[in-house]
Design a protein around this motif. Structure first.
Motif, PDB file in Angstrom:
ATOM      1  N   VAL A  63       0.854  -1.186   0.000  1.00 17.00           N
ATOM      2  CA  VAL A  63       0.000   0.000   0.000  1.00 17.00           C
ATOM      3  C   VAL A  63       0.887   1.232   0.000  1.00 17.00           C
ATOM      4  N   LYS A  64       0.660   2.110  -0.954  1.00 16.90           N
ATOM      5  CA  LYS A  64       1.445   3.340  -1.048  1.00 16.90           C
ATOM      6  C   LYS A  64       0.772   4.436  -0.231  1.00 16.90           C
ATOM      7  N   ILE A  65       1.569   5.419   0.183  1.00 13.36           N
ATOM      8  CA  ILE A  65       1.072   6.495   1.040  1.00 13.36           C
ATOM      9  C   ILE A  65       1.199   7.833   0.328  1.00 13.36           C
ATOM     10  N   LYS A  66       0.101   8.595   0.371  1.00 13.65           N
ATOM     11  CA  LYS A  66       0.105   9.953  -0.159  1.00 13.65           C
ATOM     12  C   LYS A  66      -0.101  10.908   1.012  1.00 13.65           C
ATOM     13  N   ALA A  67       0.842  11.823   1.189  1.00 18.62           N
ATOM     14  CA  ALA A  67       0.717  12.851   2.220  1.00 18.62           C
ATOM     15  C   ALA A  67       0.096  14.088   1.588  1.00 18.62           C
ATOM     16  N   ALA A  68      -0.917  14.630   2.234  1.00 21.81           N
ATOM     17  CA  ALA A  68      -1.594  15.811   1.702  1.00 21.81           C
ATOM     18  C   ALA A  68      -2.059  16.700   2.843  1.00 21.81           C
ATOM     19  N   GLY A  69      -2.039  17.974   2.575  1.00 25.21           N
ATOM     20  CA  GLY A  69      -2.541  18.952   3.538  1.00 25.21           C
ATOM     21  C   GLY A  69      -1.456  19.497   4.444  1.00 25.21           C
ATOM     22  N   GLY A  70      -1.259  20.796   4.406  1.00 27.60           N
ATOM     23  CA  GLY A  70      -0.331  21.450   5.311  1.00 27.60           C
ATOM     24  C   GLY A  70       1.132  21.325   4.938  1.00 27.60           C
ATOM     25  N   ILE A  71       1.420  20.857   3.746  1.00 26.42           N
ATOM     26  CA  ILE A  71       2.804  20.718   3.289  1.00 26.42           C
ATOM     27  C   ILE A  71       3.115  21.903   2.376  1.00 26.42           C
ATOM     28  N   HIS A  72       4.046  22.754   2.826  1.00 27.25           N
ATOM     29  CA  HIS A  72       4.269  24.008   2.094  1.00 27.25           C
ATOM     30  C   HIS A  72       5.704  24.255   1.674  1.00 27.25           C
ATOM     31  N   THR A  73       6.660  23.533   2.244  1.00 30.58           N
ATOM     32  CA  THR A  73       8.056  23.812   1.939  1.00 30.58           C
ATOM     33  C   THR A  73       8.741  22.597   1.335  1.00 30.58           C
ATOM     34  N   LYS A  74       9.870  22.851   0.688  1.00 28.83           N
ATOM     35  CA  LYS A  74      10.649  21.763   0.118  1.00 28.83           C
ATOM     36  C   LYS A  74      11.098  20.812   1.226  1.00 28.83           C
ATOM     37  N   LYS A  75      11.522  21.347   2.355  1.00 28.44           N
ATOM     38  CA  LYS A  75      11.968  20.505   3.469  1.00 28.44           C
ATOM     39  C   LYS A  75      10.846  19.601   3.952  1.00 28.44           C
ATOM     40  N   GLU A  76       9.641  20.144   4.090  1.00 28.16           N
ATOM     41  CA  GLU A  76       8.508  19.313   4.510  1.00 28.16           C
ATOM     42  C   GLU A  76       8.261  18.190   3.504  1.00 28.16           C
ATOM     43  N   MET A  77       8.336  18.517   2.223  1.00 26.29           N
ATOM     44  CA  MET A  77       8.149  17.493   1.190  1.00 26.29           C
ATOM     45  C   MET A  77       9.213  16.412   1.318  1.00 26.29           C
ATOM     46  N   GLU A  78      10.464  16.826   1.488  1.00 28.52           N
ATOM     47  CA  GLU A  78      11.559  15.866   1.626  1.00 28.52           C
ATOM     48  C   GLU A  78      11.387  15.002   2.870  1.00 28.52           C
ATOM     49  N   ASP A  79      10.936  15.615   3.975  1.00 28.27           N
ATOM     50  CA  ASP A  79      10.721  14.864   5.213  1.00 28.27           C
ATOM     51  C   ASP A  79       9.663  13.776   5.032  1.00 28.27           C
ATOM     52  N   PHE A  80       8.582  14.103   4.338  1.00 26.72           N
ATOM     53  CA  PHE A  80       7.524  13.115   4.111  1.00 26.72           C
ATOM     54  C   PHE A  80       7.996  11.995   3.182  1.00 26.72           C
ATOM     55  N   LEU A  81       8.763  12.342   2.177  1.00 24.15           N
ATOM     56  CA  LEU A  81       9.305  11.309   1.293  1.00 24.15           C
ATOM     57  C   LEU A  81      10.278  10.412   2.057  1.00 24.15           C
ATOM     58  N   ALA A  82      11.107  11.002   2.898  1.00 28.29           N
ATOM     59  CA  ALA A  82      12.059  10.222   3.702  1.00 28.29           C
ATOM     60  C   ALA A  82      11.336   9.315   4.697  1.00 28.29           C
ATOM     61  N   ALA A  83      10.162   9.749   5.154  1.00 27.61           N
ATOM     62  CA  ALA A  83       9.387   8.952   6.110  1.00 27.61           C
ATOM     63  C   ALA A  83       8.696   7.765   5.445  1.00 27.61           C
ATOM     64  N   GLY A  84       8.667   7.758   4.108  1.00 28.13           N
ATOM     65  CA  GLY A  84       8.082   6.615   3.414  1.00 28.13           C
ATOM     66  C   GLY A  84       6.904   6.926   2.516  1.00 28.13           C
ATOM     67  N   CYS A  85       6.593   8.187   2.317  1.00 24.12           N
ATOM     68  CA  CYS A  85       5.497   8.537   1.404  1.00 24.12           C
ATOM     69  C   CYS A  85       5.932   8.308  -0.036  1.00 24.12           C
ATOM     70  N   ASP A  86       4.966   7.922  -0.846  1.00 20.05           N
ATOM     71  CA  ASP A  86       5.217   7.701  -2.262  1.00 20.05           C
ATOM     72  C   ASP A  86       4.786   8.882  -3.107  1.00 20.05           C
ATOM     73  N   ARG A  87       3.878   9.678  -2.556  1.00 18.95           N
ATOM     74  CA  ARG A  87       3.357  10.863  -3.257  1.00 18.95           C
ATOM     75  C   ARG A  87       3.152  11.985  -2.267  1.00 18.95           C
ATOM     76  N   ILE A  88       3.249  13.198  -2.790  1.00 21.12           N
ATOM     77  CA  ILE A  88       2.964  14.388  -2.000  1.00 21.12           C
ATOM     78  C   ILE A  88       1.848  15.143  -2.720  1.00 21.12           C
ATOM     79  N   GLY A  89       0.788  15.442  -2.011  1.00 17.53           N
ATOM     80  CA  GLY A  89      -0.288  16.250  -2.557  1.00 17.53           C
ATOM     81  C   GLY A  89      -0.181  17.631  -1.937  1.00 17.53           C
TER      82      GLY A  89
END
Length: 85
Positions: A45-71
């Motif tokens: 099961v892939k994970i998409k993080a969405a909502g409240g993500i506004h910076t490049k660092k936040e995007m990188e943190d979510f990808l490093a945590a195991g997300c497959d997509r960023i919304g």
């Protein structure tokens, strides 16, 4: 919240994706949500993080945590800001 998710984790194991939030509520994506999802959902099961993500660092943190997509509707804005545009 946690008990409800854990109680229905078997349903999520059969999905292709699970999403942290719609991005339209008061609480957006949270790194602790990703850890919870990874603990209880199937490996495929892939994970998409969405909502409240506004910076490049936040995007990188979510990808490093195991997300497959960023919304993140703010992704383009963050990119342009980083490039000084």
């Amino acid at each position: 919240y946690t008990l409800e998710f854990v109680g229905s984790a078997d349903v999520y194991k059969r999905q292709d994706y699970i999403k942290t939030s719609t991005g339209f509520s008061t609480k957006g994506a949270d790194l602790s949500d990703i850890a919870l999802f990874k603990k209880h959902i199937g490996k495929n099961v892939k994970i998409k993080a969405a909502g409240g993500i506004h910076t490049k660092k936040e995007m990188e943190d979510f990808l490093a945590a195991g997300c497959d997509r960023i919304g993140a509707s703010g992704a383009v804005k963050a990119y342009l800001k980083e490039k000084g545009m």
